[in-house]
Design a protein around this motif. Sequence first.
Motif, PDB file in Angstrom:
ATOM      1  N   LYS A  92       0.966  -1.209   0.107  1.00 27.38           N
ATOM      2  CA  LYS A  92      -0.252  -0.654   0.158  1.00 27.38           C
ATOM      3  C   LYS A  92       0.681   1.515   0.334  1.00 27.38           C
ATOM      4  N   PHE A  93       1.724   1.264   1.017  1.00 27.23           N
ATOM      5  CA  PHE A  93       2.951   2.501   1.323  1.00 27.23           C
ATOM      6  C   PHE A  93       3.818   3.076  -0.112  1.00 27.23           C
ATOM      7  N   ASN A  94       4.002   1.729  -1.312  1.00 23.70           N
ATOM      8  CA  ASN A  94       5.108   1.464  -2.076  1.00 23.70           C
ATOM      9  C   ASN A  94       4.021   0.882  -3.352  1.00 23.70           C
ATOM     10  N   GLU A  95       2.934   1.519  -3.160  1.00 23.49           N
ATOM     11  CA  GLU A  95       1.947   0.724  -4.590  1.00 23.49           C
ATOM     12  C   GLU A  95       2.888   1.582  -5.838  1.00 23.49           C
ATOM     13  N   ASP A  96       3.439   2.613  -6.130  1.00 24.75           N
ATOM     14  CA  ASP A  96       3.851   3.247  -7.315  1.00 24.75           C
ATOM     15  C   ASP A  96       4.722   2.451  -7.712  1.00 24.75           C
ATOM     16  N   SER A 126      -9.090  -7.834  -3.205  1.00 24.49           N
ATOM     17  CA  SER A 126      -8.325  -6.663  -2.278  1.00 24.49           C
ATOM     18  C   SER A 126      -7.328  -6.766  -2.607  1.00 24.49           C
ATOM     19  N   GLN A 127      -6.035  -7.961  -1.518  1.00 24.71           N
ATOM     20  CA  GLN A 127      -5.079  -7.431  -1.953  1.00 24.71           C
ATOM     21  C   GLN A 127      -4.241  -7.882  -3.764  1.00 24.71           C
ATOM     22  N   GLY A 128      -5.272  -8.680  -4.223  1.00 28.79           N
ATOM     23  CA  GLY A 128      -4.725  -9.256  -5.423  1.00 28.79           C
ATOM     24  C   GLY A 128      -4.639  -8.054  -6.286  1.00 28.79           C
ATOM     25  N   ASN A 129      -5.323  -7.109  -5.940  1.00 25.02           N
ATOM     26  CA  ASN A 129      -5.836  -5.440  -7.022  1.00 25.02           C
ATOM     27  C   ASN A 129      -4.374  -4.842  -6.801  1.00 25.02           C
ATOM     28  N   PHE A 130      -2.962  -5.056  -5.973  1.00 24.89           N
ATOM     29  CA  PHE A 130      -1.730  -4.994  -6.401  1.00 24.89           C
ATOM     30  C   PHE A 130      -1.423  -5.995  -7.127  1.00 24.89           C
ATOM     31  N   ASN A 152      -7.124  -6.117 -20.242  1.00 20.70           N
ATOM     32  CA  ASN A 152      -6.985  -5.466 -19.325  1.00 20.70           C
ATOM     33  C   ASN A 152      -7.488  -5.914 -17.304  1.00 20.70           C
ATOM     34  N   ILE A 153      -8.120  -5.310 -17.032  1.00 21.66           N
ATOM     35  CA  ILE A 153      -8.072  -5.389 -15.602  1.00 21.66           C
ATOM     36  C   ILE A 153      -9.322  -5.033 -14.208  1.00 21.66           C
ATOM     37  N   TYR A 154      -9.995  -5.523 -13.675  1.00 14.46           N
ATOM     38  CA  TYR A 154     -11.162  -4.952 -13.177  1.00 14.46           C
ATOM     39  C   TYR A 154     -11.228  -5.237 -11.372  1.00 14.46           C
ATOM     40  N   GLY A 155     -10.880  -4.895 -11.017  1.00 17.37           N
ATOM     41  CA  GLY A 155     -11.018  -4.418  -9.657  1.00 17.37           C
ATOM     42  C   GLY A 155     -12.320  -4.749  -8.234  1.00 17.37           C
ATOM     43  N   VAL A 156     -11.838  -6.011  -7.381  1.00 18.68           N
ATOM     44  CA  VAL A 156     -13.152  -6.287  -6.922  1.00 18.68           C
ATOM     45  C   VAL A 156     -12.808  -6.205  -5.618  1.00 18.68           C
ATOM     46  N   ALA A 157     -13.087  -4.747  -4.575  1.00 19.05           N
ATOM     47  CA  ALA A 157     -12.965  -4.602  -3.376  1.00 19.05           C
ATOM     48  C   ALA A 157     -11.131  -4.082  -3.505  1.00 19.05           C
ATOM     49  N   SER A 158     -10.895  -3.136  -3.998  1.00 21.40           N
ATOM     50  CA  SER A 158      -9.645  -2.726  -4.094  1.00 21.40           C
ATOM     51  C   SER A 158      -9.926  -2.160  -3.131  1.00 21.40           C
ATOM     52  N   PRO A 159      -7.750  -2.330  -2.161  1.00 19.48           N
ATOM     53  CA  PRO A 159      -7.797  -1.462  -1.631  1.00 19.48           C
ATOM     54  C   PRO A 159      -6.168  -0.356  -2.359  1.00 19.48           C
ATOM     55  N   ALA A 160      -6.433  -0.375  -3.441  1.00 22.93           N
ATOM     56  CA  ALA A 160      -5.174   0.623  -4.341  1.00 22.93           C
ATOM     57  C   ALA A 160      -6.000   1.900  -4.194  1.00 22.93           C
ATOM     58  N   SER A 161      -5.090   2.583  -4.664  1.00 26.29           N
ATOM     59  CA  SER A 161      -6.003   3.807  -5.510  1.00 26.29           C
ATOM     60  C   SER A 161      -5.969   3.793  -6.866  1.00 26.29           C
ATOM     61  N   TYR A 162      -5.401   3.028  -6.970  1.00 26.82           N
ATOM     62  CA  TYR A 162      -6.326   3.294  -9.094  1.00 26.82           C
ATOM     63  C   TYR A 162      -6.262   1.528  -9.756  1.00 26.82           C
ATOM     64  N   LEU A 187      -4.744   7.244   4.402  1.00 29.52           N
ATOM     65  CA  LEU A 187      -4.146   6.360   2.631  1.00 29.52           C
ATOM     66  C   LEU A 187      -5.385   6.497   1.611  1.00 29.52           C
ATOM     67  N   SER A 188      -4.835   6.941   0.342  1.00 29.65           N
ATOM     68  CA  SER A 188      -5.315   6.948  -0.948  1.00 29.65           C
ATOM     69  C   SER A 188      -5.933   5.290  -1.052  1.00 29.65           C
ATOM     70  N   ILE A 189      -7.451   5.607  -1.501  1.00 30.97           N
ATOM     71  CA  ILE A 189      -8.278   4.372  -1.644  1.00 30.97           C
ATOM     72  C   ILE A 189      -9.001   4.736  -3.081  1.00 30.97           C
ATOM     73  N   LEU A 190      -9.431   3.963  -3.570  1.00 30.27           N
ATOM     74  CA  LEU A 190     -10.881   3.934  -4.656  1.00 30.27           C
ATOM     75  C   LEU A 190     -11.758   4.338  -3.823  1.00 30.27           C
ATOM     76  N   PRO A 191     -12.462   5.226  -4.562  1.00 31.19           N
ATOM     77  CA  PRO A 191     -14.244   4.879  -3.608  1.00 31.19           C
ATOM     78  C   PRO A 191     -14.982   4.543  -3.491  1.00 31.19           C
ATOM     79  N   VAL A 192     -15.835   4.052  -2.543  1.00 35.17           N
ATOM     80  CA  VAL A 192     -17.085   3.062  -2.938  1.00 35.17           C
ATOM     81  C   VAL A 192     -17.598   3.578  -4.035  1.00 35.17           C
TER      82      VAL A 192
END
Length: 204
Positions: A92-96, A126-130, A152-162, A187-192
């Motif tokens: 999370k702190f190093n997702e870039d 979840s974590q798989g989004n990273f 292409n990517i589809y995120g489910v319950a994402s803790p990521a910022s993008y 933390l920067s997290i995608l909005p619900v």
Amino acid sequence: MKSIIFLILIYSFFLPNFVFAQQEFVCMSKGYTIVIVNGMNTTRQQAENNLTVLIDKIHLSSYNNQSLKYEYFLNPSHLAGLGDVVKVVDQKFNEDDASLDYDFIEIWKDASLKVKTQKLLLVGHSQGNFYTNIFYKTLADKVGGVPAESLNIYGVASPASYVAGDGKYITSDTDSVINNLRVGNALSILPVNTNIKLLGDDKL
């Protein structure tokens, strides 16, 4: 991962038309592959169960007159879950930073063995989004860019910022895990972007 999440996923976004281009993935055949990357504290059996739910919900063996295949890339649990927590915090702190840890290297190897079609949709939970984001970035670095139609990517319950590649995602306002990460807005997290009512023993 609950079946209701998969159901919403499939109805809201099925498959793009894309060509998977990567030098390491040779002799690609026509068709589509959907791959799940699981979240933390997930056993191999649970990852396989998630895949079974997805297959049952889509209930298709072809799409666009081409074959449709299903796979999973295992994001294994470590140290009875404690290692997962440490890794998620670091991610999370190093997702870039698309640094390649051991688990991602194994996911990459898994992809070279399991993905034999030209078209790929990664579904991160979840974590798989990273990992799906890192997968996209790594592919872009190796081939000098990822065409919009190639992956292409589809995120489910994402803790990521993008979502890499401007992919889509779904996160419910009833997801207690993601909501807990929002405490203090540090933390920067995608909005619900949806509300999934929990039924019975559902837990988010």
